[in-house]
Write a protein that holds these residues in place. Structure first.
Motif, short mmCIF file in Angstrom:
data_model
loop_
_atom_site.label_atom_id
_atom_site.label_comp_id
_atom_site.label_asym_id
_atom_site.label_seq_id
_atom_site.Cartn_x
_atom_site.Cartn_y
_atom_site.Cartn_z
N CYS A 1 0.83 -1.21 0.00
CA CYS A 1 0.00 0.00 0.00
C CYS A 1 0.86 1.26 0.00
O CYS A 1 0.53 2.24 -0.66
N VAL B 1 -8.16 2.55 1.11
CA VAL B 1 -6.95 3.37 1.25
C VAL B 1 -6.96 4.48 0.21
O VAL B 1 -6.69 5.64 0.53
N MET C 1 -3.66 4.72 6.31
CA MET C 1 -3.45 3.49 5.57
C MET C 1 -3.08 2.37 6.54
O MET C 1 -3.61 1.26 6.46
N GLN D 1 -6.10 1.03 8.25
CA GLN D 1 -6.88 0.13 7.40
C GLN D 1 -6.23 -1.25 7.30
O GLN D 1 -6.91 -2.27 7.37
#
Length: 184
Positions: A86, A152, A169, A172
């Motif tokens: 991510c 995200v 992020m 999450q």
């Protein structure tokens, strides 16, 4: 080999121009100048700006995905792996858009090539989830991956700085990991 070099040079130049100026403001002439070739030579490689854009997005995605896969090797645990993926993809795209607003075109989901590269990211995240789960998944790994990617991505609407985006992020990722790989 010479044509590969021309193509590589043109694709890299196109990526740079689209990031700097966006799709609408970039011309084939701009790309040709940046690639140090004539417009007719560029048109021999790409039928038009749309094809150059597609090649540029795919080029940038190949670089990004290779970077992610390289960074995953030493990662320990699902949370670290998901955070790396991510961060190197979604956080960096957010950061680029903050620094270069015209780069938003490179992340426009109405464009088919952008949807395709997001699908590649989702597939990688689904692989990581499936491999890192410690029990039955609450949903298909592909659905969990899609949920994480777009949750995200959507955080960008709630913040305008990279540090906050990255923190959100991680939250999450942590929430997802608690659902698929609970800690004892």
């Amino acid at each position: 080999m010479a044509s590969e070099t021309k193509i590589d040079r043109a694709v890299a130049a196109a990526a740079d121009q689209f990031i700097r100026y966006g799709f609408a403001r970039t011309t084939m002439g701009d790309i040709a100048r940046a690639a140090e070739m004539s417009r007719p030579a560029l048109y021999l490689l790409f039928a038009g700006k749309e094809e150059a854009f597609e090649a540029a997005v795919e080029h940038l995605n190949r670089i990004r995905m290779a970077e992610i896969r390289g960074a995953l090797a030493p990662a320990a645990g699902l949370a670290d792996r998901l955070s790396i993926a991510c961060d190197l993809w979604l956080v960096q795209v957010f950061d680029l858009q903050q620094r270069t607003p015209d780069a938003r075109d490179m992340d426009d989901l109405s464009i088919p090539v952008v949807r395709r590269v997001y699908a590649e990211l989702e597939a990688l995240i689904a692989e990581l989830i499936a491999a890192g789960a410690t029990g039955p998944l609450p949903a298909a790994a592909t659905d969990l991956a899609r949920g994480l990617v777009f949750a995200v991505r959507g955080l960008g609407a709630a913040t305008d700085d990279v540090s906050t985006f990255r923190s959100m992020m991680h939250l999450q990722v942590d929430l997802l990991c608690r659902a698929v790989a609970p800690r004892g």
